[in-house]
Design a protein around this motif. Structure first.
Motif, PDB file in Angstrom:
ATOM      1  N   LYS A  31      46.159  43.033  40.864  1.00  0.00           N
ATOM      2  CA  LYS A  31      45.757  43.945  39.788  1.00  0.00           C
ATOM      3  C   LYS A  31      45.564  45.354  40.317  1.00  0.00           C
ATOM      4  O   LYS A  31      46.011  46.335  39.720  1.00  0.00           O
ATOM      5  CB  LYS A  31      44.474  43.447  39.124  1.00  0.00           C
ATOM      6  CG  LYS A  31      44.650  42.254  38.206  1.00  0.00           C
ATOM      7  CD  LYS A  31      43.342  41.935  37.501  1.00  0.00           C
ATOM      8  CE  LYS A  31      43.508  40.768  36.542  1.00  0.00           C
ATOM      9  NZ  LYS A  31      42.224  40.440  35.850  1.00  0.00           N
ATOM     10  N   GLY A  49      44.741  42.314  46.268  1.00  0.00           N
ATOM     11  CA  GLY A  49      44.632  42.005  44.847  1.00  0.00           C
ATOM     12  C   GLY A  49      45.766  42.626  44.060  1.00  0.00           C
ATOM     13  O   GLY A  49      45.957  43.852  44.086  1.00  0.00           O
ATOM     14  N   ARG A  96      37.619  40.462  41.095  1.00  0.00           N
ATOM     15  CA  ARG A  96      38.331  40.170  39.852  1.00  0.00           C
ATOM     16  C   ARG A  96      38.468  41.389  38.951  1.00  0.00           C
ATOM     17  O   ARG A  96      39.150  41.331  37.931  1.00  0.00           O
ATOM     18  CB  ARG A  96      37.600  39.045  39.090  1.00  0.00           C
ATOM     19  CG  ARG A  96      37.547  37.724  39.840  1.00  0.00           C
ATOM     20  CD  ARG A  96      37.014  36.617  38.950  1.00  0.00           C
ATOM     21  NE  ARG A  96      35.602  36.779  38.621  1.00  0.00           N
ATOM     22  CZ  ARG A  96      34.616  36.110  39.210  1.00  0.00           C
ATOM     23  NH1 ARG A  96      34.896  35.245  40.188  1.00  0.00           N
ATOM     24  NH2 ARG A  96      33.357  36.297  38.840  1.00  0.00           N
ATOM     25  N   HIS A 120      33.662  39.565  43.471  1.00  0.00           N
ATOM     26  CA  HIS A 120      34.714  38.613  43.813  1.00  0.00           C
ATOM     27  C   HIS A 120      36.118  39.180  43.648  1.00  0.00           C
ATOM     28  O   HIS A 120      37.099  38.423  43.683  1.00  0.00           O
ATOM     29  CB  HIS A 120      34.551  37.346  42.976  1.00  0.00           C
ATOM     30  CG  HIS A 120      33.264  36.615  43.226  1.00  0.00           C
ATOM     31  ND1 HIS A 120      32.907  36.152  44.481  1.00  0.00           N
ATOM     32  CD2 HIS A 120      32.229  36.307  42.400  1.00  0.00           C
ATOM     33  CE1 HIS A 120      31.717  35.555  44.405  1.00  0.00           C
ATOM     34  NE2 HIS A 120      31.286  35.648  43.159  1.00  0.00           N
ATOM     35  N   ASP A 177      32.174  39.900  38.852  1.00  0.00           N
ATOM     36  CA  ASP A 177      33.608  40.181  38.921  1.00  0.00           C
ATOM     37  C   ASP A 177      33.908  41.230  39.990  1.00  0.00           C
ATOM     38  O   ASP A 177      34.908  41.137  40.716  1.00  0.00           O
ATOM     39  CB  ASP A 177      34.127  40.664  37.566  1.00  0.00           C
ATOM     40  CG  ASP A 177      34.207  39.543  36.533  1.00  0.00           C
ATOM     41  OD1 ASP A 177      34.222  38.372  36.938  1.00  0.00           O
ATOM     42  OD2 ASP A 177      34.240  39.862  35.327  1.00  0.00           O
TER      43      ASP A 177
END
Length: 330
Positions: A201, A199, A319, A317, A314
């Motif tokens: 982020k 990821g 996020r 998953h 979130d």
């Protein structure tokens, strides 16, 4: 009051966490009633909602990173009305077993937990035994303090269990709420940080926090590693990355099965593999003393109380980045 409860555990996208109305709880002997200001959203809440951790009773209210104000101290005398307190994961221990007497109350066989054995902080009000609440300062926003009550405490204990030498190389596998706080604690004490996470982020946050390496495989042998990702196969990767005599600590309360170990590749040369089980109140007290004097802060995404279920999805998953915190309006 309004609250979020788990009535039928299942995949998060099927809506196991539901908004409900419940009677206002009452503080019993030795308890305090807390008006919740904010509550951190933890992967453990996800495991509870999905049934990886079977709820101890139907309709339990999760949430174990709650910050709020005492509105009723029952018969207790440790806190008074108006004090700010934190409600954490560990809720009770017997105090008399061999583990409690030895200072290892996290291993107490009769320990109880907030949001699992008893209702937690995904609610407008919550009750907590006064001896298991943390006194918190009023000069910091509640959403900044909430993540330390589980993500921070468990991360701190994991760092202790990882046996990191001064100035050593620390690998962190997974970079969510607990990991990003632990990384700051480690680097503030001189560690060199190597982060393995998926990821962009999370990778960007790791770089922002000063990681020497962010990627898929550390380029140098590690002194210690902490596995925050709830995936058993990651444990093997962490063990392979260790130098002789190194230690891997597994931080999660839930972990998928660890594949078969190869003794020579994974454990030989006195590599240690250690689990982390809950925490002691001493861990929390030590952490908050460190947080008061070190440049450690939670990178938070604030969500309204009505969006708790969406925020937990979130987390499921991938996020989310940093710490998610639900804030309650007055």
């Amino acid at each position: 009051m309004q609250a979020w409860a788990v009535e039928h555990p299942g995949p998060i996208d099927t809506g196991p966490l539901r908004k409900v109305r419940r009677p206002l709880p009452e503080a019993g002997p030795g308890e305090v009633l807390v008006k919740v200001e904010a509550c951190g959203i933890c992967r453990t809440d996800l495991h509870l909602s999905e049934g990886d951790l079977p709820p101890k009773h139907s309709g339990v209210i999760p949430g174990h990173q709650a910050v709020g104000t005492v509105v009723d101290q029952g018969t207790g005398d440790r806190f008074t009305t108006g004090d700010r307190v934190g409600i954490a994961w560990l809720r009770g221990t017997c105090g008399v077993c061999e583990f409690c007497r030895a200072g290892n109350e996290n291993l107490c066989p009769r320990s109880t937990y907030t949001g699992w054995d008893a209702d937690g902080g995904f609610a407008e009000y919550a009750v907590v035994p006064q001896d298991y609440a943390y006194g918190l300062p009023k000069n910091r926003p509640a959403e900044e303090l909430a993540p330390f009550l589980c993500a921070g405490i468990i991360g701190y204990r994991s760092l202790l269990r990882a046996n990191l030498p001064p100035g050593g190389r620390l690998g962190i596998y997974g970079f969510g709420s607990s990991a990003h706080l632990t990384a700051q604690l480690a680097t503030a004490q001189g560690a060199e940080l190597f982060v393995v996470t998926r990821g962009e982020k999370n990778r960007a946050l790791a770089r922002e926090l000063g990681a020497a390496y962010v990627g898929d495989r550390p380029p140098v042998p590690l002194d210690s590693a902490i596995v925050f990702a709830p995936a058993g196969d990651v444990v093997l990767h962490a063990l392979e990355a260790l130098k002789p005599g190194g230690t891997v600590a597994v931080a999660g309360i839930y972990l998928s099965d660890v594949p078969v170990l190869n003794y020579e590749r994974h454990l030989f040369h006195e590599r240690d593999l250690r689990s982390v089980t809950s925490n002691t109140r001493r861990d929390g007290e030590e952490l908050f003393r460190l947080v008061a004097r070190l440049p450690v802060r939670a990178h938070t995404t604030v969500v309204p109380f009505d969006k708790v279920a969406e925020a937990l999805a979130d987390v499921a998953h991938g996020r989310a980045s940093g710490s998610l915190v639900a804030v309650l309006d007055d």
